[in-house]
Design a protein around this motif. Sequence first.
Motif, PDB file in Angstrom:
ATOM      1  N   SER A 285      -1.548  -1.731   6.979  1.00 36.75           N
ATOM      2  CA  SER A 285      -0.360  -1.926   6.148  1.00 36.75           C
ATOM      3  C   SER A 285      -0.103  -0.715   5.267  1.00 36.75           C
ATOM      4  O   SER A 285       1.053  -0.310   5.044  1.00 36.75           O
ATOM      5  CB  SER A 285      -0.512  -3.180   5.286  1.00 36.75           C
ATOM      6  N   LYS A 289       3.249   1.561   5.464  1.00 29.54           N
ATOM      7  CA  LYS A 289       4.107   1.771   4.292  1.00 29.54           C
ATOM      8  C   LYS A 289       4.358   3.263   4.054  1.00 29.54           C
ATOM      9  O   LYS A 289       5.503   3.694   3.822  1.00 29.54           O
ATOM     10  CB  LYS A 289       3.468   1.138   3.060  1.00 29.54           C
ATOM     11  N   GLU A 293       8.186   4.830   4.828  1.00 32.17           N
ATOM     12  CA  GLU A 293       8.940   5.183   3.631  1.00 32.17           C
ATOM     13  C   GLU A 293       9.024   6.687   3.373  1.00 32.17           C
ATOM     14  O   GLU A 293       9.713   7.112   2.439  1.00 32.17           O
ATOM     15  CB  GLU A 293       8.322   4.503   2.408  1.00 32.17           C
TER      16      GLU A 293
END
Length: 463
Positions: A285, A289, A293
């Motif tokens: 995760s 991320k 991003e």
Amino acid sequence: MKNTGFESRNTAYPDSLPGWYFKAKPGFKVSLDDKDKFEGNFSLKVSGDKVDAGQFQSFSQEINVNGSSVQKKSVSCYIKTTDVMTKIGVWCQVWDEKDKVIGFESFDTQHIVIQGTTDWKKYTLSITALEGAKKIVVAGFLMGNGLAWFDDFQVEELQTMSIPPSAAVLKYINDFNGFIKKNSIYKDSLDWKKISRDIAALSNGLQTISDTRVLTDYMIRELRKAGDNHSFIQNKTQTQTSATGASPEKPMSKLLENGIGYIMVPGFSSAHYPSILDFSTTIQSQIKKLDEENDIKGWIVDLRTNTGGNMHPMIAGLGPLLREGDLGYFIKEDGKRQRWYYEQGREGIEKGTNVRVNPCYKLKNNKNRIAVLIGNSTCSSGEMVAISFIGAHNTRLFGEPSGGYVTSNSIFWLADGATLLLATGFVSDTNKKIYSKKIIPDVMVKSDSDTDLVLKAAEEWLH
């Protein structure tokens, strides 16, 4: 032993302690007390004021021993405390003629805990001096804040050598040594005739399974002398904790300058599957991320604090940064290889699956460079993770040599619920290079207390 009751004084040097060695540390004071003592005229008073919990003041004495045979001794003293915040204790080391430590016992190893305020009480450690022992070092200490008084030290021979061991003790050590004789990759380097003699002498007087720790500790030391620095014993409590609990350390991620994604993976010691899955999923995760991003230009995987444990959740979590397919091999004594792999969220050995992250993440750009940071605290499973990256065209290792715990360990269950984690094979990378000692990084960078030179070198390469 000299000056056992601290009755001798050197009036010319009032801060000295005849027979004993100590070096006063900031925040601590060592002095003779003529008002509070167990017997005689004096006791030794050690005080700590406004010191950190991890700081300690010790005092010690060397005692010569005749190492012509195995000897069992007891080390005792009387102790009193006031407001001890951390702990106090006594430890003993046995040294051989080459000034190597061949035996160690302490209040910690024998589960003696002294804290707070306590009245005078006698405490005793048992210590075994093996054949070849030259001296015993006896030391007392105060850790953290508080007051402690010590008095009347004694070292005595234990009168148990003529009492035969119980059947339970014999079975326990025979089973323990049976695992080593059959499975250890170092078994042919052990002097089994000498071991049999020493075990026979050490076993005398032992009646319960809890007494056998002196025997199993001896066997671990023999494995160490043969070159095995990885095998170890987990007691029943440690084994249960590993099976049911989560590791306290968590992975961490952040975005560095110039679009570099940073992932720190610590050690993970649990065998509890929900905790394993959570650890793996957290790493993926964090990678997801950062990747989604940001416009990532390169990755850093920091394994410098990864002391090992369970390799499978670490590799499963880092799967998006690894090649799919074989990542390394366990090499058994007969030369047979077992692969470990990562494929589409699944991590396992041979065709089995140990961890599955579902859904799994795939990088937007799998051609970015990856810098892996290692050091002397990168050990065991942490080293297996590092090996998993070796051989990839876009990957380079930075830092210092790893800890050198690169054998594969197998678990053997003991009668009291403890487990023996025994080195039963070596490992190799996908280039078939076998690692029997340390992993040497591609770029050697020595650590610095002020500047993270390893991280800096990795960033420069990624740029």
